[in-house]
Write an enzyme that holds these catalytic residues in place. Structure first.
Site, short mmCIF file in Angstrom:
data_model
loop_
_atom_site.label_atom_id
_atom_site.label_comp_id
_atom_site.label_asym_id
_atom_site.label_seq_id
_atom_site.Cartn_x
_atom_site.Cartn_y
_atom_site.Cartn_z
N HIS A 167 0.82 -1.22 0.00
CA HIS A 167 0.00 0.00 0.00
C HIS A 167 0.86 1.27 0.00
O HIS A 167 0.47 2.30 0.58
CB HIS A 167 -0.95 0.03 1.22
CG HIS A 167 -1.87 -1.15 1.29
ND1 HIS A 167 -3.11 -1.17 0.68
CD2 HIS A 167 -1.73 -2.35 1.90
CE1 HIS A 167 -3.69 -2.33 0.92
NE2 HIS A 167 -2.87 -3.08 1.65
N LYS A 298 19.51 16.96 -14.52
CA LYS A 298 18.39 16.05 -14.24
C LYS A 298 18.49 14.84 -15.17
O LYS A 298 18.66 14.97 -16.37
CB LYS A 298 17.06 16.76 -14.45
CG LYS A 298 15.84 15.96 -14.02
CD LYS A 298 14.59 16.83 -14.12
CE LYS A 298 13.37 16.08 -13.61
NZ LYS A 298 12.96 15.00 -14.54
N GLU A 305 10.93 4.01 -19.09
CA GLU A 305 9.79 4.72 -19.66
C GLU A 305 9.51 4.31 -21.10
O GLU A 305 8.35 4.24 -21.52
CB GLU A 305 10.02 6.22 -19.57
CG GLU A 305 9.98 6.73 -18.14
CD GLU A 305 10.45 8.16 -17.97
OE1 GLU A 305 10.31 8.69 -16.86
OE2 GLU A 305 10.95 8.75 -18.96
#
Length: 442
Positions: A167, A298, A305
């Protein structure tokens, strides 16, 4: 120099009527369709249905096409008649016109090249053959490599302990090797599911002609044609017991498509786990390229992806196949070109995505042992074995206080002097918590 055109009037009309060039019938399919033309010519010759010279010429030209020659002679879009008749006539016409030019003989596209055949049995047979070969030769080897790499990582991370999560909350400690072994077994199981669903495609309806009855083909054509196709491909192909089934239904193809989707969805779950673990710094995915046009330094998990986008594409294509499957009527499914393109493209992009992820991300993926250990030690859920000593409710109070005060479970236990120090070390040994049934205290 512009290549001479060998297709005929049927192909010309189909090209003019539906001139969409964005999705051309894949040449991988055309090459397998050519093998069926070659096998059919041999079968017709065996059964004395065709002149020997004609059969040999059809066979020779078809083999040339199957080996990659004349690829520009097949210009039709997948958006054509739903039986694939236009593509069947395309190859019939090309073989016919090449025979006239190369061998100075009139070979009719219907009466000779298409003898004992119909688009309705030839196209489904060629689809099966194409999916079998592309999967066995390209996709499955890449899946096997991925499977082995995850198994290798499980061994590499043998002694690293991190926190489990449920969870999106910290749970009890777990071995990082257990997680990667789980990924390996998931992939292995899904690979076997793909292999099992592929087995159903080895049965082909060649010789069923228009509606599965075999009308207009000589007795024994199906057996002979499949025999020659087996020799040409080296595959254990079988004559369909009921050709009506394989021409009116694409159930087996649909099941195979679903196996690709199910494999992809399982991979997506693994990729999500890795992406989050990378964010938490438990693992480090190799940097491949700059991740931002405005934020210097970054770096994004691009290999993950890419494969995730491919997985969504595969799921969408399976939906197209499912809708096509339920939309067939009576003796023929009339969505065959779309079905072919959807599944074949799924095989291609999955092969590319898996290979890219494996080579550019997984192989050089590293675990950050110290960070993993810290997550395990700081998880409030390491209090779980304490409940066996002081009970669930009292343990829950300790967990609540630890969370509210930003302290570890062990700090609270020591403050409240709940159990002796030596007992703390025994109960909260991380290896014992992570491997409760495999732990040996040295």
């Amino acid at each position: 120099m512009k290549e001479k055109i060998y297709w005929g009037n049927h192909t010309k009309k189909a090209k003019e009527n539906f001139p969409y060039e964005g999705k051309i019938v894949p040449f991988e399919f055309i090459k397998n369709l050519a093998l069926i033309k070659a096998a059919s010519a041999k079968a017709n010759l065996n059964l004395k249905a065709i002149d020997k010279r004609k059969a040999e010429i059809i066979f020779n030209i078809a083999i040339e096409i199957s080996k990659g020659k004349y690829s520009k002679q097949f210009p039709l879009s997948i958006y054509q008649t739903g039986s694939g008749t236009s593509t069947n006539m395309n190859i019939n016409e090309v073989i016919s016109n090449l025979a006239k030019e190369k061998y100075k003989i009139n070979i009719h596209p219907n009466d000779d090249v298409n003898l004992s055949q119909s688009s309705n049995d030839v196209i489904p047979s060629a689809i099966n053959l194409t999916l079998i070969k592309e999967t066995k030769e390209k996709l499955l080897p890449e899946i096997t490599k991925l499977e082995k790499e995850f198994k290798k990582k499980a061994k590499e991370f043998k002694n690293i302990i991190t926190t489990g999560r449920t969870h999106f909350q910290d749970a009890v400690p777990v071995g990082l090797s257990f997680e990667f072994e789980g990924y390996y077994l998931i992939i292995k199981k899904q690979r076997k599911n793909i292999e099992n669903s592929l087995k159903n495609l080895f049965e082909i309806p060649l010789g069923g002609t228009a509606v599965g009855t075999g009308l207009n083909s000589p007795k024994g054509f199906s057996e002979k044609a499949v025999y020659h196709l087996k020799k040409l491909t080296g595959l254990p192909l079988k004559k369909a017991k009921c050709k009506f089934e394989y021409q009116s239904s694409i159930g087996n193809i649909s099941v195979f498509s679903s196996s690709l989707k199910n494999f992809s969805l399982e991979i997506f779950k693994i990729l999500q786990d890795l992406k989050i673990k990378n964010y938490f710094k438990e693992i480090s995915i190799p940097p491949l390229q700059e991740g931002s046009s405005i934020m210097p330094g970054k770096v994004n998990p691009v290999a993950i992806e890419v494969l995730q986008q491919i997985i969504f594409d595969v799921a969408g294509k399976d939906t197209s196949v499912s809708l096509s499957s339920l939309s067939g009527n009576f003796e023929l499914n009339t969505f065959l070109p779309l079905i072919l393109f959807s599944i074949l493209d799924s095989i291609k992009i999955l092969t590319f995505g898996i290979k890219t992820f494996n080579e550019k991300a997984l192989k050089n993926l590293k675990a950050n042992e110290e960070i993993c250990r810290r997550y395990a030690e700081n998880s409030p859920s390491i209090a779980t074995p304490l409940s066996l000593i002081i009970g669930y409710e009292r343990t829950a109070e300790i967990v609540k206080r630890a969370v509210e005060e930003g302290k570890t479970i062990i700090e609270i236990i020591r403050e409240e002097k709940i159990i002796p120090e030596e007992k703390i070390k025994e109960i909260f040994n991380l290896k014992k918590l992570a491997f409760p049934h495999h732990f040996k205290d040295k």
